[in-house]
Scaffold this motif. Sequence first.
Motif, PDB file in Angstrom:
ATOM      1  N   GLY A 174       4.556  33.099  11.392  1.00  0.00           N
ATOM      2  CA  GLY A 174       4.157  32.788  10.030  1.00  0.00           C
ATOM      3  C   GLY A 174       2.667  32.892   9.770  1.00  0.00           C
ATOM      4  N   CYS A 175       1.919  33.363  10.760  1.00  0.00           N
ATOM      5  CA  CYS A 175       0.472  33.505  10.601  1.00  0.00           C
ATOM      6  C   CYS A 175       0.049  34.884  11.114  1.00  0.00           C
ATOM      7  CB  CYS A 175      -0.250  32.393  11.364  1.00  0.00           C
ATOM      8  SG  CYS A 175      -2.011  32.243  10.993  1.00  0.00           S
ATOM      9  N   PRO A 176       0.398  35.961  10.370  1.00  0.00           N
ATOM     10  CA  PRO A 176       0.068  37.319  10.815  1.00  0.00           C
ATOM     11  C   PRO A 176      -1.447  37.538  10.869  1.00  0.00           C
ATOM     12  CG  PRO A 176       1.673  37.325   9.013  1.00  0.00           C
ATOM     13  CD  PRO A 176       1.128  35.950   9.098  1.00  0.00           C
ATOM     14  N   GLU A 177      -1.858  38.318  11.845  1.00  0.00           N
ATOM     15  CA  GLU A 177      -3.285  38.551  12.083  1.00  0.00           C
ATOM     16  C   GLU A 177      -4.018  39.043  10.840  1.00  0.00           C
ATOM     17  OE1 GLU A 177      -6.080  41.644  14.684  1.00  0.00           O
ATOM     18  OE2 GLU A 177      -3.884  41.628  14.931  1.00  0.00           O
ATOM     19  N   ASP A 178      -3.512  40.087  10.178  1.00  0.00           N
ATOM     20  CA  ASP A 178      -4.225  40.694   9.050  1.00  0.00           C
ATOM     21  C   ASP A 178      -4.326  39.737   7.871  1.00  0.00           C
ATOM     22  OD1 ASP A 178      -4.491  42.930  10.583  1.00  0.00           O
ATOM     23  OD2 ASP A 178      -2.875  44.055   9.616  1.00  0.00           O
ATOM     24  N   GLU A 179      -3.221  39.054   7.544  1.00  0.00           N
ATOM     25  CA  GLU A 179      -3.236  38.123   6.414  1.00  0.00           C
ATOM     26  C   GLU A 179      -4.166  36.948   6.684  1.00  0.00           C
ATOM     27  OE1 GLU A 179       0.647  36.918   5.071  1.00  0.00           O
ATOM     28  OE2 GLU A 179       1.483  38.918   5.435  1.00  0.00           O
ATOM     29  N   PHE A 180      -4.156  36.494   7.915  1.00  0.00           N
ATOM     30  CA  PHE A 180      -5.018  35.366   8.246  1.00  0.00           C
ATOM     31  C   PHE A 180      -6.491  35.776   8.203  1.00  0.00           C
ATOM     32  CE2 PHE A 180      -7.113  32.538  11.409  1.00  0.00           C
ATOM     33  CZ  PHE A 180      -6.984  31.361  10.691  1.00  0.00           C
ATOM     34  N   ALA A 181      -6.795  36.959   8.700  1.00  0.00           N
ATOM     35  CA  ALA A 181      -8.178  37.446   8.663  1.00  0.00           C
ATOM     36  C   ALA A 181      -8.677  37.554   7.222  1.00  0.00           C
ATOM     37  CB  ALA A 181      -8.279  38.789   9.370  1.00  0.00           C
ATOM     38  N   ALA A 182      -7.817  38.048   6.334  1.00  0.00           N
ATOM     39  CA  ALA A 182      -8.191  38.165   4.921  1.00  0.00           C
ATOM     40  C   ALA A 182      -8.437  36.784   4.309  1.00  0.00           C
ATOM     41  CB  ALA A 182      -7.098  38.901   4.151  1.00  0.00           C
ATOM     42  N   PHE A 183      -7.610  35.811   4.676  1.00  0.00           N
ATOM     43  CA  PHE A 183      -7.766  34.442   4.195  1.00  0.00           C
ATOM     44  C   PHE A 183      -9.111  33.871   4.652  1.00  0.00           C
ATOM     45  CE2 PHE A 183      -6.772  29.807   4.757  1.00  0.00           C
ATOM     46  CZ  PHE A 183      -6.570  29.500   3.420  1.00  0.00           C
ATOM     47  N   CYS A 184      -9.458  34.107   5.911  1.00  0.00           N
ATOM     48  CA  CYS A 184     -10.733  33.622   6.439  1.00  0.00           C
ATOM     49  C   CYS A 184     -11.910  34.330   5.754  1.00  0.00           C
ATOM     50  CB  CYS A 184     -10.805  33.849   7.946  1.00  0.00           C
ATOM     51  SG  CYS A 184      -9.608  32.878   8.894  1.00  0.00           S
ATOM     52  N   ASP A 185     -11.768  35.634   5.554  1.00  0.00           N
ATOM     53  CA  ASP A 185     -12.846  36.402   4.905  1.00  0.00           C
ATOM     54  C   ASP A 185     -13.094  35.928   3.477  1.00  0.00           C
ATOM     55  OD1 ASP A 185     -13.132  37.875   7.208  1.00  0.00           O
ATOM     56  OD2 ASP A 185     -11.943  39.582   6.495  1.00  0.00           O
ATOM     57  N   ALA A 186     -12.049  35.417   2.836  1.00  0.00           N
ATOM     58  CA  ALA A 186     -12.189  34.934   1.458  1.00  0.00           C
ATOM     59  C   ALA A 186     -12.923  33.593   1.383  1.00  0.00           C
ATOM     60  CB  ALA A 186     -10.808  34.804   0.816  1.00  0.00           C
ATOM     61  N   HIS A 187     -13.095  32.944   2.551  1.00  0.00           N
ATOM     62  CA  HIS A 187     -13.775  31.642   2.595  1.00  0.00           C
ATOM     63  C   HIS A 187     -14.787  31.641   3.742  1.00  0.00           C
ATOM     64  CE1 HIS A 187     -10.749  30.117  -0.219  1.00  0.00           C
ATOM     65  NE2 HIS A 187      -9.851  30.720   0.539  1.00  0.00           N
ATOM     66  N   PRO A 188     -15.816  32.484   3.642  1.00  0.00           N
ATOM     67  CA  PRO A 188     -16.745  32.665   4.765  1.00  0.00           C
ATOM     68  C   PRO A 188     -17.592  31.435   5.092  1.00  0.00           C
ATOM     69  CG  PRO A 188     -17.556  33.767   2.802  1.00  0.00           C
ATOM     70  CD  PRO A 188     -16.172  33.316   2.486  1.00  0.00           C
ATOM     71  N   ASP A 189     -17.630  30.467   4.194  1.00  0.00           N
ATOM     72  CA  ASP A 189     -18.435  29.259   4.423  1.00  0.00           C
ATOM     73  C   ASP A 189     -17.692  28.207   5.238  1.00  0.00           C
ATOM     74  OD1 ASP A 189     -16.647  28.974   2.249  1.00  0.00           O
ATOM     75  OD2 ASP A 189     -17.789  27.262   1.471  1.00  0.00           O
ATOM     76  N   ARG A 190     -16.462  28.491   5.627  1.00  0.00           N
ATOM     77  CA  ARG A 190     -15.649  27.487   6.320  1.00  0.00           C
ATOM     78  C   ARG A 190     -15.472  27.808   7.801  1.00  0.00           C
ATOM     79  NH1 ARG A 190     -12.642  23.806   3.191  1.00  0.00           N
ATOM     80  NH2 ARG A 190     -13.172  23.998   0.976  1.00  0.00           N
TER      81      ARG A 190
END
Length: 359
Positions: free
Chosen positions: A130-146
Amino acid sequence: MNSLTNAMPGREAHNAVREQVREHLARAYCPTRPAAEDAALIDEIKQLLIERDAALVAHYYCDDAIQQLAEETGGCVADSLEMARFGARHEASILIVAGVRFMGETSKILSPEKRVLMPTLEATCSLDLGCPEDEFAAFCDAHPDRTVVVYANTSAAVKARADWVVTSSIAVDVIEHLHARGEKLIWAPDKHLGAYVQKQTCADMLLWDGACIVHDEFRAQGISDLLKVYPDAAVLVHPESPQSVVELADVVGSTSQLIKAAVELENQQLIVATDRGIFFKMQQAAPHKQLYEAPTAGNGATCKSCAHCPWMAMNGLENLAAVLRRDPSEANAEEVFVDEDLRERALKPLTRMLEFNRG
């Protein structure tokens, strides 16, 4: 709850539920012994472990026979991180990891010089899936301050994207530490564990929407019904469970913490909301306690409990023997490989957690 029970007047329906719950859960856990016909297979596995210079490490949620075999052969039964740490310390050149795929990957990350084999690489995890690499990377990239914190139940690729890896046993401590430093966080993948940690720490956390298919099935109503039957029982809950279940707990903790609680609590009856595979070590640690599976999937808890991971159940004596029978000089379809660049990146947040835990 079935339609007949639904149609009954309140008191009669309540009594019917109590009887159904009693019938379902009056069966306290009883350790299963390997079948007599498996004796020769077990002896073969023990001999092959010696011949292959291999150590068997098994997760708490594997079936009793696998856990017993790991202990009898000098291996270990533990949570995913301790499995990997044990393997790294062990002198064996081959590690046989009985669990799910991310556990094999974690062992390979910490022991790159060793061959890591599993009874089957098909055994995976709903949190990992439920935590695919590409989707998770995009989620992290959308919140670079975290700061990115991921649970150990993730792939090597997701770990490599993280700043920290945590287990359920130290998640609260790590998040408290990061919160005290004023850091805003991304948490993945288990939303229930994330919500529990968030409530305990008041940290600013964005939660990934994932859940364990076993723990997500526990129901507060079912546990409440069972407590009416066993009012003196203590309730032990893994924090991957829904909040309504956590709120009923006398103890909330990781697998190792729940086993420790089973020993220390005065209660003689324990209702346990986690994978029933834990009962092997829990009963071993607290032999005189009565252990009951928490009900799952249904307001009245009238269905049979399904608290066992289907992927953990894929680890059996037959496929364990099969992976050991293969010529060690040849390629093995059940061998775990992790790209070296990926391994080095995933090692950093794992090492950070290990050093924090030692501190």
